[in-house]
Design a protein around this motif. Structure first.
Motif, PDB file in Angstrom:
ATOM      1  N   UNK A 149       0.858  -1.178   0.000  1.00 41.79           N
ATOM      2  CA  UNK A 149       0.000   0.000   0.000  1.00 41.79           C
ATOM      3  C   UNK A 149       0.900   1.236   0.000  1.00 41.79           C
ATOM      4  N   UNK A 150       1.007   1.888  -1.135  1.00 37.60           N
ATOM      5  CA  UNK A 150       1.895   3.051  -1.286  1.00 37.60           C
ATOM      6  C   UNK A 150       1.130   4.309  -0.919  1.00 37.60           C
ATOM      7  N   UNK A 151       1.665   5.069   0.039  1.00 35.40           N
ATOM      8  CA  UNK A 151       1.002   6.331   0.402  1.00 35.40           C
ATOM      9  C   UNK A 151       1.897   7.545   0.178  1.00 35.40           C
ATOM     10  N   UNK A 193       3.183  -6.082  -6.066  1.00 41.37           N
ATOM     11  CA  UNK A 193       2.154  -5.195  -6.606  1.00 41.37           C
ATOM     12  C   UNK A 193       2.132  -3.948  -5.742  1.00 41.37           C
ATOM     13  N   UNK A 194       2.582  -2.837  -6.297  1.00 41.13           N
ATOM     14  CA  UNK A 194       2.605  -1.566  -5.577  1.00 41.13           C
ATOM     15  C   UNK A 194       1.364  -0.779  -5.970  1.00 41.13           C
ATOM     16  N   UNK A 195       0.438  -0.676  -5.057  1.00 43.86           N
ATOM     17  CA  UNK A 195      -0.857  -0.052  -5.330  1.00 43.86           C
ATOM     18  C   UNK A 195      -0.958   1.279  -4.609  1.00 43.86           C
ATOM     19  N   UNK A 220      -1.943   2.526 -10.257  1.00 39.89           N
ATOM     20  CA  UNK A 220      -2.538   3.746  -9.732  1.00 39.89           C
ATOM     21  C   UNK A 220      -4.049   3.645  -9.890  1.00 39.89           C
ATOM     22  N   UNK A 221      -4.772   3.826  -8.804  1.00 40.00           N
ATOM     23  CA  UNK A 221      -6.222   3.666  -8.828  1.00 40.00           C
ATOM     24  C   UNK A 221      -6.880   4.839  -8.135  1.00 40.00           C
ATOM     25  N   UNK A 222      -7.861   5.414  -8.783  1.00 36.12           N
ATOM     26  CA  UNK A 222      -8.668   6.459  -8.149  1.00 36.12           C
ATOM     27  C   UNK A 222      -9.919   5.802  -7.589  1.00 36.12           C
TER      28      UNK A 222
END
Length: 292
Positions: free
Chosen positions: A153-155, A179-181, A236-238
């Motif tokens: 979980x990339x913040x 998987x870097x999300x 990258x997800x919105x």
């Protein structure tokens, strides 16, 4: 040799599952596995002038030895040559494990122990350690797919750098992909995401998307250069952040998150995203605090 992997043992099915996971982690790190069992202080004080309470005096030593023997057997089924140490101590389990975390490379616990109420999704020990532990804390839950990727979980927060490092190390040791999300939603978790999103009216969404993509790229690029053996998928997800990460955990063998991201309050030790993952993820969750 690396610092030991510590696992809390109380005889519950959840803790025995944690033992198996901890044994694999210790084997990957080529280090010792410490099986720790802690006795909480009894609620009734001994009579004035009576002997102090001890496990032996209470007649439970045999029970503890049996529990630890079962745990050791479980660990050796996972990794027969593992170096295993046992520790039995008197004290509140959560405080004992917090102390153990000061000299551990990783603390592993089950999602719920013998003392938890059936309706609780997560035991207090796991929550406390995730917020206060001095090393990464891995909470075992769900049924992970061993060939699935590690989910990060990339913040983009400075505190989250430790989680990125841990995720790359785990993927490398496991021979797994990463998987870097990065999930972004500027208006917060309660806002809608779609054609009616008010964000589309007042700001340049495409520019924001580009900024978030740069954040993702800047976070990952240094670690990809350091760990070229790890195959990384950048996503990258919105969306709403917590549901998106929980859903992604269905197809992961481990989720790695920082204790608190960009949106957290300064004094908050455990953020809403990491808490949501601890309660609802479909696979084990590692929470990594920054500056440990």
């Amino acid at each position: 040799m690396a610092n030991p992997v510590v696992v809390g043992v109380d005889g519950s099915p959840s803790s025995m599952a944690a033992v198996g996971t901890a044994a694999r982690e210790a084997a990957l790190r080529k280090t010792t596995l410490r099986l720790v069992h802690a006795f909480g202080w009894p609620s009734v004080r001994p009579l004035l002038g009576g002997p102090p309470w001890t496990p032996a005096a209470a007649g439970v030593r045999e029970l503890v030895d049996g529990t630890l023997a079962e745990a050791e057997q479980r660990a050796r089924e996972v990794s027969p040559p593992l170096d295993i140490a046992r520790e039995v101590t008197v004290g509140e389990p959560v405080m004992v494990l917090e102390i153990e975390s000061r000299t551990a490379s990783l603390v592993v616990v089950g999602s719920r122990g013998l003392g938890g109420f059936g309706s609780l999704l997560l035991g207090s020990t796991a929550v406390h350690l995730a917020a206060h532990g001095h090393c990464p804390v891995l909470v075992v839950r769900g049924t992970p797919d061993p060939v699935a990727p590690v989910l990060l979980a990339v913040d983009g927060s400075p505190a989250g750098e430790s989680a990125v490092e841990f995720a790359f190390a785990e993927a490398s040791m496991r021979g797994a992909g990463l998987l870097a999300l990065h999930v972004w939603n500027t208006w917060g978790e309660g806002a809608s995401v779609g054609p009616d999103d008010p964000l589309d009216v007042v700001v340049d969404v495409e520019r924001l998307r580009e900024q978030e993509q740069r954040l993702l790229d800047d976070t990952l690029s240094p670690w990809q250069r350091r760990c070229p053996e790890v195959a990384v998928e950048r996503r990258l997800t919105r969306s709403r952040i917590r549901p998106a990460l929980i859903e992604a955990s269905r197809d992961a063998q481990l989720v790695v998150a920082g204790a608190r991201g960009r949106g957290g309050f300064t004094g908050l030790l455990l953020g809403s995203v990491s808490q949501a993952l601890l309660h609802h993820a479909h696979c084990p969750v590692a929470v990594v605090r920054g500056n440990q």
